[in-house]
Design a protein around this motif. Structure first.
Motif, PDB file in Angstrom:
ATOM      1  N   VAL A 196       9.136  -3.505   7.874  1.00  0.00           N
ATOM      2  CA  VAL A 196       8.003  -2.758   8.529  1.00  0.00           C
ATOM      3  C   VAL A 196       6.910  -2.713   7.268  1.00  0.00           C
ATOM      4  CG1 VAL A 196       7.122  -0.653   9.393  1.00  0.00           C
ATOM      5  CG2 VAL A 196       9.502  -1.472   9.914  1.00  0.00           C
ATOM      6  N   PRO A 197       5.570  -2.961   7.720  1.00  0.00           N
ATOM      7  CA  PRO A 197       4.507  -3.031   6.797  1.00  0.00           C
ATOM      8  C   PRO A 197       4.353  -1.782   5.841  1.00  0.00           C
ATOM      9  CG  PRO A 197       3.854  -4.016   8.586  1.00  0.00           C
ATOM     10  CD  PRO A 197       5.326  -3.522   8.972  1.00  0.00           C
ATOM     11  N   SER A 198       3.996  -1.853   4.562  1.00  0.00           N
ATOM     12  CA  SER A 198       4.311  -0.494   3.823  1.00  0.00           C
ATOM     13  C   SER A 198       2.987   0.274   4.239  1.00  0.00           C
ATOM     14  CB  SER A 198       3.966  -0.749   2.269  1.00  0.00           C
ATOM     15  OG  SER A 198       2.707  -1.543   2.403  1.00  0.00           O
ATOM     16  N   PHE A 199       2.411  -0.213   5.152  1.00  0.00           N
ATOM     17  CA  PHE A 199       1.049   0.799   5.552  1.00  0.00           C
ATOM     18  C   PHE A 199       1.505   1.788   6.556  1.00  0.00           C
ATOM     19  CE2 PHE A 199      -1.989   1.841   8.790  1.00  0.00           C
ATOM     20  CZ  PHE A 199      -3.305   2.090   8.057  1.00  0.00           C
ATOM     21  N   VAL A 207       5.071   2.612   7.002  1.00  0.00           N
ATOM     22  CA  VAL A 207       6.164   3.275   6.494  1.00  0.00           C
ATOM     23  C   VAL A 207       5.462   4.322   5.826  1.00  0.00           C
ATOM     24  CG1 VAL A 207       8.018   3.288   4.830  1.00  0.00           C
ATOM     25  CG2 VAL A 207       7.733   1.324   6.223  1.00  0.00           C
ATOM     26  N   THR A 208       4.348   4.090   4.871  1.00  0.00           N
ATOM     27  CA  THR A 208       3.960   5.274   4.069  1.00  0.00           C
ATOM     28  C   THR A 208       2.924   6.169   4.747  1.00  0.00           C
ATOM     29  OG1 THR A 208       2.065   3.928   3.140  1.00  0.00           O
ATOM     30  CG2 THR A 208       4.039   3.779   2.094  1.00  0.00           C
ATOM     31  N   LEU A 209       2.402   5.791   5.920  1.00  0.00           N
ATOM     32  CA  LEU A 209       1.720   6.548   6.800  1.00  0.00           C
ATOM     33  C   LEU A 209       2.548   7.455   7.469  1.00  0.00           C
ATOM     34  CD1 LEU A 209      -1.209   7.336   8.012  1.00  0.00           C
ATOM     35  CD2 LEU A 209      -0.502   5.457   9.694  1.00  0.00           C
ATOM     36  N   ALA A 210       3.812   7.076   7.947  1.00  0.00           N
ATOM     37  CA  ALA A 210       4.810   8.002   8.628  1.00  0.00           C
ATOM     38  C   ALA A 210       5.227   8.943   7.308  1.00  0.00           C
ATOM     39  CB  ALA A 210       6.102   7.243   9.017  1.00  0.00           C
ATOM     40  N   THR A 211       5.167   8.582   6.160  1.00  0.00           N
ATOM     41  CA  THR A 211       5.833   9.170   5.000  1.00  0.00           C
ATOM     42  C   THR A 211       4.825  10.574   4.863  1.00  0.00           C
ATOM     43  OG1 THR A 211       7.298   7.739   4.043  1.00  0.00           O
ATOM     44  CG2 THR A 211       6.687   9.564   2.799  1.00  0.00           C
ATOM     45  N   LEU A 212       3.539  10.302   4.956  1.00  0.00           N
ATOM     46  CA  LEU A 212       2.357  10.948   4.723  1.00  0.00           C
ATOM     47  C   LEU A 212       2.388  12.097   5.647  1.00  0.00           C
ATOM     48  CD1 LEU A 212      -0.475  11.614   3.508  1.00  0.00           C
ATOM     49  CD2 LEU A 212      -1.398  10.011   5.336  1.00  0.00           C
ATOM     50  N   PHE A 213       2.553  11.847   6.695  1.00  0.00           N
ATOM     51  CA  PHE A 213       2.630  12.583   7.844  1.00  0.00           C
ATOM     52  C   PHE A 213       3.782  13.470   7.962  1.00  0.00           C
ATOM     53  CE2 PHE A 213      -0.849  10.218   9.829  1.00  0.00           C
ATOM     54  CZ  PHE A 213      -1.786  11.309   9.801  1.00  0.00           C
ATOM     55  N   GLY A 214       4.966  12.989   7.867  1.00  0.00           N
ATOM     56  CA  GLY A 214       6.298  13.540   7.843  1.00  0.00           C
ATOM     57  C   GLY A 214       6.458  14.490   6.739  1.00  0.00           C
ATOM     58  N   LEU A 215       6.010  14.122   5.563  1.00  0.00           N
ATOM     59  CA  LEU A 215       6.366  15.168   4.481  1.00  0.00           C
ATOM     60  C   LEU A 215       5.368  16.157   4.383  1.00  0.00           C
ATOM     61  CD1 LEU A 215       7.702  15.521   1.607  1.00  0.00           C
ATOM     62  CD2 LEU A 215       6.243  13.927   0.702  1.00  0.00           C
ATOM     63  N   SER A 216       3.939  15.698   4.929  1.00  0.00           N
ATOM     64  CA  SER A 216       3.259  16.913   5.146  1.00  0.00           C
ATOM     65  C   SER A 216       3.467  17.976   5.932  1.00  0.00           C
ATOM     66  CB  SER A 216       1.909  16.300   5.421  1.00  0.00           C
ATOM     67  OG  SER A 216       0.926  17.448   5.776  1.00  0.00           O
ATOM     68  N   GLY A 217       4.261  17.635   7.013  1.00  0.00           N
ATOM     69  CA  GLY A 217       4.675  18.561   8.294  1.00  0.00           C
ATOM     70  C   GLY A 217       5.904  19.401   7.661  1.00  0.00           C
ATOM     71  N   LEU A 218       6.916  18.503   6.844  1.00  0.00           N
ATOM     72  CA  LEU A 218       7.953  19.190   6.154  1.00  0.00           C
ATOM     73  C   LEU A 218       7.887  20.200   5.011  1.00  0.00           C
ATOM     74  CD1 LEU A 218      11.226  19.050   5.982  1.00  0.00           C
ATOM     75  CD2 LEU A 218      10.977  17.291   4.298  1.00  0.00           C
ATOM     76  N   THR A 219       6.613  19.950   4.452  1.00  0.00           N
ATOM     77  CA  THR A 219       6.203  20.850   3.237  1.00  0.00           C
ATOM     78  C   THR A 219       5.492  22.253   3.853  1.00  0.00           C
ATOM     79  OG1 THR A 219       5.634  18.918   1.778  1.00  0.00           O
ATOM     80  CG2 THR A 219       4.548  21.054   1.337  1.00  0.00           C
ATOM     81  N   LEU A 220       4.744  21.783   4.975  1.00  0.00           N
ATOM     82  CA  LEU A 220       4.075  23.001   5.584  1.00  0.00           C
ATOM     83  C   LEU A 220       5.106  23.901   6.365  1.00  0.00           C
ATOM     84  CD1 LEU A 220       1.776  24.584   6.686  1.00  0.00           C
ATOM     85  CD2 LEU A 220       1.378  22.883   8.724  1.00  0.00           C
ATOM     86  N   GLY A 221       6.006  23.336   7.116  1.00  0.00           N
ATOM     87  CA  GLY A 221       7.129  24.196   7.787  1.00  0.00           C
ATOM     88  C   GLY A 221       8.066  24.701   6.691  1.00  0.00           C
ATOM     89  N   LEU A 253       0.899  -1.265  -0.139  1.00  0.00           N
ATOM     90  CA  LEU A 253      -0.079  -0.040  -0.003  1.00  0.00           C
ATOM     91  C   LEU A 253       0.799   1.205  -0.007  1.00  0.00           C
ATOM     92  CD1 LEU A 253      -2.929  -0.763   2.479  1.00  0.00           C
ATOM     93  CD2 LEU A 253      -3.113  -0.162   0.360  1.00  0.00           C
ATOM     94  N   ASP A 254       0.228   2.345  -0.460  1.00  0.00           N
ATOM     95  CA  ASP A 254       1.098   3.634  -0.409  1.00  0.00           C
ATOM     96  C   ASP A 254       0.220   4.880   0.090  1.00  0.00           C
ATOM     97  OD1 ASP A 254       2.535   5.767  -0.824  1.00  0.00           O
ATOM     98  OD2 ASP A 254       3.271   5.596  -2.909  1.00  0.00           O
ATOM     99  N   LEU A 255       0.255   5.101   1.244  1.00  0.00           N
ATOM    100  CA  LEU A 255      -0.842   5.999   1.765  1.00  0.00           C
ATOM    101  C   LEU A 255      -0.091   7.452   1.564  1.00  0.00           C
ATOM    102  CD1 LEU A 255      -1.944   4.476   5.017  1.00  0.00           C
ATOM    103  CD2 LEU A 255      -3.006   4.414   2.920  1.00  0.00           C
TER     104      LEU A 255
END
Length: 350
Positions: free
Chosen positions: A137-140, A142-156, A84-86
């Motif tokens: 680590v399950p892709s769910f 990993v990509t959930l972490a990327t979803l939030f991490g990249l979103s916060g990085l983009t905002l900041g 999966l890719d979230l």
């Protein structure tokens, strides 16, 4: 006298017009999706009337389908491979902001911003695939972490660099014509990019050895590994393609709307998965088709846009959308179970 017994010929199967047996046709992963697409189209053609069937009505759901489809096709391949890719929503937003900041805020040539945005998508997808394959680590997760991490990085970074979360962009006529114009004032150029993706990825999945690797990885990755299939390489490539598709849509949206916002794209996270599941791809992997994903994308887009042509209160739009999508998925699953149970009976009759 010796009696010779001649075996009776097998009972012929009832064949479809194309030469494919009814059992084979029924077991196709896109058959249920086709029924769902036709059903929702007829439904809204009746209740939506002439406006839904007009050029403007067709453009409304085709434009949505094109942008969603560019993401849903690689996401579908990833799900066929059992992953999966979230993170696609955050990749879309970050890529959109990248082209806007590089070429809008800093004033670099638009091609530089586009290349930077697409490279960002490739890097994020590669890192997702690397983390999933190397850590286990399950892709769910990993990509959930990327979803939030990249979103916060983009905002900041957007606030630090520009002081705002929305950046204007003047892409110029050439980029506009290539990626962000409307054909005949209604249809997006993204439709042609979607068609190109369908043709290329459809050939790769269904007519090349690499496509067999994808199905094998999703069916049983350990067996695939023992037969020499580069399981890690296939998965990393699929994660990279998924993020690249999201980056392409991010670039298209920023050029089409002459701006970018950090909140863009989050709806694509689950909409892409919904479209893929409606299209007949199993969440467990190993089963699906590009045609099915296309039909699932069309079904979702027709439902999401067709509601507004019925004249019903828009307050109920989300409820109607949820009910119709659930009905389409349940019908698709039921049809697939009936199709798979049809195979043993055909063998007994034969």
């Amino acid at each position: 006298m010796t009696t010779t017994h001649v075996a009776a010929p097998p009972k012929p199967r009832v064949a479809a017009p194309s030469g494919m047996s009814i059992g084979d046709l029924a077991r196709r992963p896109e058959t249920g999706a086709l029924i769902g697409t036709i059903s929702v189209f007829v439904f809204f053609a009746i209740f939506g009337g002439g406006q839904f069937l007009s050029a403007g009505g067709a453009a409304s759901w085709l434009n949505v389908a094109a942008e969603l489809g560019i993401i849903a096709i690689p996401v579908g391949l990833l799900m066929i491979a059992g992953e999966l890719d979230l993170s696609v929503g955050s990749v879309l937003a970050s890529s959109s902001m990248t082209v806007a900041i590089v070429s809008g805020y800093w004033g670099a040539p638009v091609i530089v911003g586009i290349v930077a945005a697409l490279l960002l998508g490739l890097v994020v997808g590669f890192l997702n695939g690397l983390l999933v394959t190397r850590t286990g680590v399950p892709s769910f997760i990993v990509t959930l972490a990327t979803l939030f991490g990249l979103s916060g990085l983009t905002l900041g970074l957007s606030r630090v660099i520009t002081g705002t979360t929305s950046v204007a962009l003047d892409p110029g006529p050439q980029a506009k014509q290539l990626l962000g114009t409307l054909v005949a004032g209604k249809f997006e150029v993204a439709i042609f990019w979607w068609i190109a993706a369908i043709v290329v990825i459809g050939w790769l999945l269904h007519f090349s050895p690499w496509g067999n690797w994808v199905f094998a990885v999703g069916g049983d990755k350990e067996s695939a590994r023992t037969t020499g299939i580069p399981v890690q390489g296939v998965k990393i490539a699929l994660f990279t393609a998924s993020a690249f598709g999201a980056a392409v849509v991010g670039v298209i949206q920023s050029i089409l709307y002459n701006s970018a916002q950090v909140a863009n794209g989050q709806s694509f996270v689950f909409n892409s998965i919904i479209a893929v599941v409606i299209g007949g791809v199993l969440l467990t992997g190993g089963y699906g088709s590009v045609v099915g994903v296309v039909l699932g994308t069309l079904t979702f887009s027709i439902v999401s846009q067709g509601i507004y042509y019925t004249g019903w209160n828009s307050d109920w739009a989300a409820l109607i959308l949820g009910v119709l999508i659930l009905a389409a998925v349940l019908m698709n699953n039921t049809f697939r179970r009936m199709a798979l149970s049809y195979a043993p009976r055909m063998k007994k009759k034969g």
